[in-house]
Design a protein around this motif. Structure first.
Motif, PDB file in Angstrom:
ATOM      1  N   LEU A  43      -4.132   7.863  -3.743  1.00  0.00           N
ATOM      2  CA  LEU A  43      -2.857   7.620  -4.211  1.00  0.00           C
ATOM      3  C   LEU A  43      -1.566   7.826  -3.296  1.00  0.00           C
ATOM      4  O   LEU A  43      -0.816   6.962  -2.863  1.00  0.00           O
ATOM      5  N   ALA A  44      -1.743   9.340  -2.785  1.00  0.00           N
ATOM      6  CA  ALA A  44      -0.745   9.529  -1.775  1.00  0.00           C
ATOM      7  C   ALA A  44      -0.692   8.854  -0.710  1.00  0.00           C
ATOM      8  O   ALA A  44       0.438   8.513  -0.223  1.00  0.00           O
ATOM      9  N   LEU A  45      -1.898   8.626  -0.151  1.00  0.00           N
ATOM     10  CA  LEU A  45      -1.878   7.819   1.163  1.00  0.00           C
ATOM     11  C   LEU A  45      -1.461   6.280   0.814  1.00  0.00           C
ATOM     12  O   LEU A  45      -0.641   6.080   2.092  1.00  0.00           O
ATOM     13  N   VAL A  49       1.610   4.857   3.127  1.00  0.00           N
ATOM     14  CA  VAL A  49       1.609   3.860   4.109  1.00  0.00           C
ATOM     15  C   VAL A  49       2.649   2.803   3.657  1.00  0.00           C
ATOM     16  O   VAL A  49       3.239   2.143   4.594  1.00  0.00           O
ATOM     17  N   PHE A  50       2.768   2.505   2.522  1.00  0.00           N
ATOM     18  CA  PHE A  50       3.745   1.623   2.155  1.00  0.00           C
ATOM     19  C   PHE A  50       4.960   1.995   2.261  1.00  0.00           C
ATOM     20  O   PHE A  50       5.763   0.966   2.861  1.00  0.00           O
ATOM     21  N   ARG A  51       5.243   3.136   2.283  1.00  0.00           N
ATOM     22  CA  ARG A  51       6.790   3.761   2.444  1.00  0.00           C
ATOM     23  C   ARG A  51       6.922   3.543   4.095  1.00  0.00           C
ATOM     24  O   ARG A  51       7.983   3.347   4.456  1.00  0.00           O
ATOM     25  N   LEU A  52       6.035   3.834   4.917  1.00  0.00           N
ATOM     26  CA  LEU A  52       6.097   3.592   6.533  1.00  0.00           C
ATOM     27  C   LEU A  52       6.104   2.263   6.908  1.00  0.00           C
ATOM     28  O   LEU A  52       6.689   1.946   7.905  1.00  0.00           O
ATOM     29  N   THR A  53       5.221   1.331   5.877  1.00  0.00           N
ATOM     30  CA  THR A  53       5.082   0.181   6.690  1.00  0.00           C
ATOM     31  C   THR A  53       5.970  -1.069   5.958  1.00  0.00           C
ATOM     32  O   THR A  53       6.184  -2.173   6.369  1.00  0.00           O
TER      33      THR A  53
END
Length: 411
Positions: A43-45, A49-53
């Motif tokens: 979940l955290a990853l 990843v969504f927040r970064l990309t």
């Protein structure tokens, strides 16, 4: 696949008797901690990843990468479970996962590195699971306690599917993803400590198994895997473990579009995803509690052959009220694994048990990933309710053929 009629009755165990074994309690607690670590990590990853990309595809890929390496790892690394002492393998696997999560939590880690580290954890997972499954035979013996011990491990995994992601989602409302990854590290380290301090040191399995002409090939190359797959009975039982789950995951993968089609919304999608896990938990608990070992073996093949048929009611595009009981019934049919576990451990040579369990786990995860992908691909062209109904019909037919093979492969 039942035993001969003059075979002595199998001694009946209980879940309470399994939990009374101190060493199993350590393995069980370690499994729970590492499982929570995996759930929080996924979940955290995904959120990170969504927040970064800003890419839904890359965010979803973090979950897909949990399935993809299983085939490679299960094929190339399955011998590790037998070549080295089990406790050492389990502890090292936990430490590798903890290290990967710790590196993920470092500020500034690029997305490709995060996904690569997710692959590292996924490569380790089948080795850990297979080694733990084989170790249960040492901890609990090869009787009914072993079968029920494996059942408890599965029940915890199903429970994590039901409540783990919800709890993880709540956790991420108060913690940043990288902070949540630190909790993942803690979970894996605690699991490693429990396994190191709470389980006995045992020598590598191939060193304490009876000598056999093929034994020297086990520690090294693929000789052990070839020896396993050369056995017709083991092949048949392995395929029976893999076949229903390939079809079982299709409605889970299509829960969102089906819920939308029947007007059930996102809440309905969540309930649909819970249907088969709830049924699996109920069915396995009832079978493990109420049925004798011999009765579980008698119902295993009929349950496997029939378990997917309730999916066919989706041909009428049932509303949520009728769709959920069908999913629960399918999940309950997975109680067949209790009987198959008994036959599998009887069929596999002691010196190959770790390899066999790793191969079984890795194949199971792989076919579930393939089943989800296949269901989604067909649903691009065929209405979702027909896809699910067809899954039930085709799945029942294919499983029936595998059941016939298992019957013919009895010894």
């Amino acid at each position: 696949m039942t035993a001969a009629t003059d075979a002595p009755p199998r001694a009946r165990g209980s879940y309470a008797a399994v939990l009374a074994v101190r060493e199993f309690r350590a393995v069980f607690a370690a499994h729970l901690l590492s499982l929570l670590g995996v759930v929080v990590c996924e979940l955290a990853l995904s959120v990170l990843v969504f927040r970064l990309t800003g890419s839904p595809l890359l965010s979803a890929l973090t979950f897909a990468l949990g399935f993809l390496p299983y085939l490679v790892s299960g094929t190339l690394l399955s011998g590790v479970a037998d070549r080295f002492p089990a406790r050492r393998v389990l502890v090292v696997c936990d430490l590798l996962c903890a290290t990967a999560a710790a590196v993920m939590a470092l500020p500034g880690m690029p997305v490709p590195a995060l996904l690569a580290l997710r692959c590292v954890s996924a490569l380790v997972a089948p080795v850990f699971s297979g080694t733990r499954a084989a170790t249960l035979g040492d901890v609990l013996g090869d009787g009914d306690l072993f079968v029920l011990g494996r059942s408890l491990i599965r029940l915890v995994s199903q429970g994590a599917q039901l409540i783990g992601f919800a709890a993880g989602g709540l956790l991420l409302t108060v913690l940043a993803p990288r902070t949540a990854l630190v909790l993942t590290v803690t979970g894996f380290l605690a699991s490693a400590a429990l396994l190191r301090l709470g389980t006995r040191r045992r020598s590598a399995r191939v060193r304490r198994a009876p000598s056999a002409p093929s034994a020297p090939s086990v520690p090294g190359g693929p000789g052990g895997t070839r020896r396993l797959l050369a056995d017709r009975r083991i092949r048949a039982l392995t395929l029976l473990v893999w076949t229903p789950p390939f079809f079982l995951v299709v409605p889970e993968a299509l829960a969102a579009p089906y819920a939308d089609a029947v007007g059930a919304g996102s809440v309905g999608a969540g309930l649909l995803m819970c249907g088969t896990p709830v049924g699996a938990v109920v069915g396995e608990v009832l079978a493990g509690t109420l049925l004798s070992p011999r009765a579980r073996e008698r119902v295993a093949l009929p349950a496997a052959a029939l378990c997917l048929l309730p999916f066919t009611v989706f041909a009428w595009r049932p509303p949520l009220l009728w769709a959920l009981p069908a999913l629960v019934l399918v999940g309950a049919g997975m109680l067949y694994t209790l009987g198959v576990d008994r036959w599998f451990v009887d069929a596999v040579p002691e010196e190959l048990r770790g390899r066999a369990m790793t191969l079984q786990v890795s194949g199971l995860m792989t076919v579930q990933g393939l089943g989800m992908a296949a269901g989604g691909a067909v649903a691009e062209w065929v209405p979702v309710h027909w896809v699910i109904a067809g899954t039930g019909a085709v799945g029942a037919l294919v499983t029936g053929l595998v059941v016939r093979w298992v019957r013919s492969a009895r010894t």
